[in-house]
Design a protein around this motif. Structure first.
Motif: not given
Length: 882
Positions: A800-805, A793-795, A857-859, A871-872
């Motif tokens: 990732k592009d998300s709606s979290h502040p 969830q933290f990752t 990374v995206i996990v 890899l990014l």
């Protein structure tokens, strides 16, 4: 030679001359051609005839109506329902289907047009606005039906197309096509004021349902009820958003009380007082319910009590016996489908539900008739639903609005009542609790007292719907648990309204059991009935506003379906199947009860000769109850209490109130210390949780026949962690810091995230030295997947592009950096010898955090917990060559 003719012979000769030879006298004479039948006679040949509101002629696949000219341009209420379902939700027998609509008929040449009246827009007759409305809005022409022939004062119309079709879109719910060639008319009844038509509609699809022999030919009984709209002189009553009634809504462009010209009427009965000076007087016409003879004899008194309980609210308004209950006798010849009769119907759909549909005038909101439908299997259908934790089962147990919608909503959306669906799980929990405590002798049987209270509660709830009331999901937060658990007050209301979905009240160990369910209507119910049914002789708007202004009083808060959609809605006091004014206290109580019960499940749930699947069923219900209640505490962080008060109301409350810092901290503390801590299980119990071994239709097959303990606990963990870390919660926490006065304590987003990181990864806070083994690991077998899930969830929040502040994202990065340092310190600590599980878990977690912090990374974890790394590129880095 002369002959003498008698008078009779002479007459016979004359007749023979005029009429021709008699039959048989001349073999060459041709008989007269028979008279051809008229169009009417030909059309109705071999048809059955019923007379009432309409004269109807029907055959297996045809419906003809002799519609009189006087019946044209009249308004008819048309209501459809499922008369016989297929036990596939929402196609259950008894389900109301669609809205109450108005039809009228207009003859155009050799066609009869069927119009659906547009009741949404209107204006005062004769006003300029009325002309504008007429120009802008029109009725819909649904059908152009063939007129077969004119009749005496009317037209014989072929209405087959109306009823033998899938215009009700039932096929969409079954994922099947309507088969006209196999659909038939099963029955038509005509009464003075209504016509009832039953169709056996056949649907052909490819889906497999256990309740259907072959989905290529599913039979659905569709019932159409047509009644002429009565003219009663009823006076509509305007709605108020502080009091929960079903609504009839239109735009009246000559009514300026609303900025958008909406006129909202509550749905209610036309209950009028008789003349007289006595304090209590019977109404001119009571609301009368008939108990159908299908209701079991032993349950009739309980059903009657549940219906008549509402008379207490009407008595405070001066009505004596406003609701009357009569028993249908075996010798009665009246038909329950006659709109003259409101009935309590007892059916056996094997679907475990109850509902209270009604017929409403869509112009005024007047309730014209109602029926309460109760499925007998409700009292026994809980047993096998929770043997295996499928996603849908978990969602249903946790009261997700989406799950309830899938299980219980039809075309009426949030108007569908799904109380009985959730009560099945609650009854299973009660059965397991009472059995484990030794309060029942036979496995799975509930005490008569419990069943009576549960039945009465559901009846009161459904009667409330037939009176016009909507759900109120804040009603269960009226009293404290101490008040609810007081056995000396068991006869009092324990919730503010029976229009809530109340869980079973199982007292904690060591205390005397109080009421399992509320036994009477609550203060909100009295207040809502006052608003809807009080006889007002003066300024009605002023008096209604005065009644509604009491909404801030204890027990009168109102929140309904659209306010109770889980984490997307802010008020943690509005829930399904919660209890008490303190969600943390309720969660703690349910956790305490489940911990008492779990060790005894194996001993108490099985008798000699029983299959072990019974232990699994009881275990799963009890295991989930503590987590189910804990989800209410998980809504408190970032929570906002929502009120419907208007400016100037008595208590002068603002619409929103952020939950106090103390409440939010207490909720997180409970969650970290109990449901998110590592559970313990008796190995003997785990090895006894067998699944059902039958392999045939009607039995759900688990993915594993042994008990998947880690997978089950992981699913339950996620029910808590997901809302705690959702984007909506983060946004509300950040906004909440500005909604608390500067000199007051506030629970901040930063505190929330740090508390969760420190609590969920508490093993790395200040690890003491020591040697750990794979049998006694440093990080327990349940905490490892919990921590991995939170890291994912933290990752997502960071990578990732998300709606979290953005503040949440950067805070998580910082806390993850701190956590990485603590984990590396634990790995390097000389006097701390980690077991293989914990060492591998810690090393993996460090690597995950490192890659996240470096933005590389995206996990994503699959069901097997595998790690996928993509890899990014850093910003500005050119793409690699192809």
């Amino acid at each position: 030679m002369s002959r003498v003719f008698s008078r009779q012979a002479l007459v016979a000769c004359l007749l023979a001359f005029v009429l021709g030879p008699a039959r048989g006298q001349d073999a060459t004479a041709k008989p007269a051609a028979p008279t051809a039948p008229s169009k009417f006679e030909a059309a109705i040949k071999d048809a059955k005839k019923v007379e009432g509101l309409w004269t109807v002629y029907y055959k297996d696949q045809q419906i003809l109506v002799d519609l009189k000219n006087s019946q044209l341009n009249q308004d008819y209420i048309v209501l459809s329902s499922i008369a016989r379902g297929v036990s596939v939700m929402p196609v259950y027998g008894g389900m109301t289907w669609g809205d109450d609509v108005l039809w009228s008929f207009r003859k155009v040449g050799d066609k009869m047009h069927v119009l659906r009246k547009n009741v949404r827009f209107k204006a005062k007759p004769g006003s300029p606005e009325a002309s504008a409305v007429k120009m802008a809005y029109s009725d819909s022409v649904l059908y152009a039906l063939p007129v077969i022939t004119d009749t005496s004062g009317g037209s014989l119309v072929d209405m087959t197309r109306v009823f033998l079709s899938d215009d009700e879109k039932i096929g969409q719910q079954l994922r099947a096509a309507f088969a006209m060639d196999r659909s038939t008319v099963s029955r038509v009844k005509a009464f003075e004021k209504n016509v009832e038509i039953d169709i056996v509609a056949i649907y052909s699809g490819n889906s497999e349902f256990d309740t259907i022999a072959d989905s290529r030919g599913m039979q659905v009984g569709v019932h159409y009820s047509i009644s002429q709209l009565p003219s009663t002189g009823y006076k509509p009553r305007k709605a108020d958003d502080r009091v929960g009634y079903f609504l009839t809504v239109a735009k009246d462009f000559t009514d300026n009380s609303d900025d958008e010209h909406f006129v909202r009427y509550i749905n209610r009965w036309d209950l009028q007082k008789t003349d007289g000076a006595a304090r209590l007087m019977p109404p001119k016409k009571p609301i009368t319910f008939y108990l159908e003879k299908t209701v079991p004899f032993n349950l009739r008194p309980i059903v009657r009590e549940g219906i008549e309980e509402w008379n207490k609210a009407y008595e405070t308004l001066g009505f004596a016996n406003a609701i009357e209950v009569l028993q249908q006798r075996d010798e009665d010849t009246w038909d329950p489908e006659d709109v003259h009769y409101n009935t309590f119907r007892w059916i056996t759909a094997e679907a475990g539900f109850a509902m209270g549909p009604s017929r409403v005038n869509p112009l005024t909101g007047q309730i014209l008739d109602a029926d309460i439908i109760f499925d007998a299997s409700f009292l026994r259908s809980w047993r096998h639903e929770y043997e295996n934790f499928t996603p849908s089962t978990v969602a249903m147990m946790f009261g997700d609005d989406e799950a309830f919608a899938a299980a219980g909503s039809g075309p009426r959306g949030h108007h569908a009542c799904r109380l009985a669906t959730g009560m099945q799980q609650q009854m299973g929990f009660a059965a397991a609790a009472l059995l484990t405590r030794g309060l029942v002798e036979k496995r799975g049987e509930l005490p008569e007292e419990f069943l009576q209270q549960a039945l009465k509660e559901v009846v009161m709830h459904e009667v409330g719907h037939t009176l016009g009331l909507r759900h109120n999901f804040k009603a269960s937060s009226w009293k404290s648990l101490a008040e609810i658990e007081d056995a000396n007050k068991a006869g009092e209301a324990i919730v503010a309204s029976v229009m809530d979905y109340s869980p079973v009240n199982v007292n904690p160990p060591g205390s005397k059991q109080s009421a399992y369910y509320t036994k009477t209507i609550g203060p909100y119910d009295h207040w809502a009935i006052e608003y809807g049914y009080k006889v007002i002789s003066g300024d009605e708007n002023a008096e209604l506003a005065k009644i509604a202004s009491r909404s801030g009083e204890p027990g009168l808060d109102y929140a309904t379906d659209e306010d109770t959609r889980g984490s997307m809605d802010p008020d943690p006091m509005s829930n399904r199947f919660d209890l008490g004014k303190d969600p943390v206290a309720y969660a703690q109580r349910q956790i305490t009860v489940t911990r008492e019960l779990l060790p005894k499940i194996l001993e108490r749930s099985l008798q000699e000769g029983d299959g072990y699947q019974r232990a699994r069923q009881a275990f799963m219900i009890v295991l989930g109850e503590g987590w189910r209640a804990s989800q209410f505490a998980a809504r408190i962080p970032g929570g906002i209490e929502v009120r419907r008060d208007h400016k100037g109301d008595a208590n002068n409350r603002l619409p929103f109130q952020v939950m106090t810092a103390q409440q939010q901290r207490a909720a997180v503390k409970l969650l970290l210390e109990q449901p998110l801590n590592a559970p313990t299980f008796d190995p003997q119990v785990l090895n006894s949780l067998a699944s059902t071994r039958w392999y045939h239709w009607g039995i759900s097959q688990p993915s594993r026949i042994d008990f998947p303990v880690h997978d089950t606990v992981a699913k339950l963990y996620s029910r808590i962690t997901v809302p705690l870390l959702s984007a909506t919660t983060m946004q509300r926490l950040l906004d909440g810091e500005l909604k608390v006065k500067a000199d007051e304590d506030a629970y901040t987003l930063a505190e929330h995230l740090k508390t969760l990181v420190d609590g969920i990864f508490s093993e790395y806070g200040s690890p003491a030295g020591g040697e750990y083994t794979n049998r006694k690991p440093f990080v327990s077998t349940f905490r490892r997947p919990l921590q991995r899930g939170v890291l994912e969830q933290f990752t997502d929040m960071v990578s990732k592009d998300s709606s979290h502040p953005e503040d949440a994202r950067v805070l998580v990065r910082m806390y993850l950096g701190d956590l990485k340092g603590k984990m590396e310190a634990a790995l390097a600590k000389e006097d701390l010898k980690l077991d293989d599980y914990s060492k591998a878990h810690t090393q993996d977690s460090v690597e995950r955090i490192k890659q996240v912090l470096e933005g590389r990374v995206i996990v994503n974890s699959g069901s097997g917990g595998g790690l996928f790394i993509q890899l990014l590129r850093e910003p500005g880095t050119p793409a690699p060559a192809e």
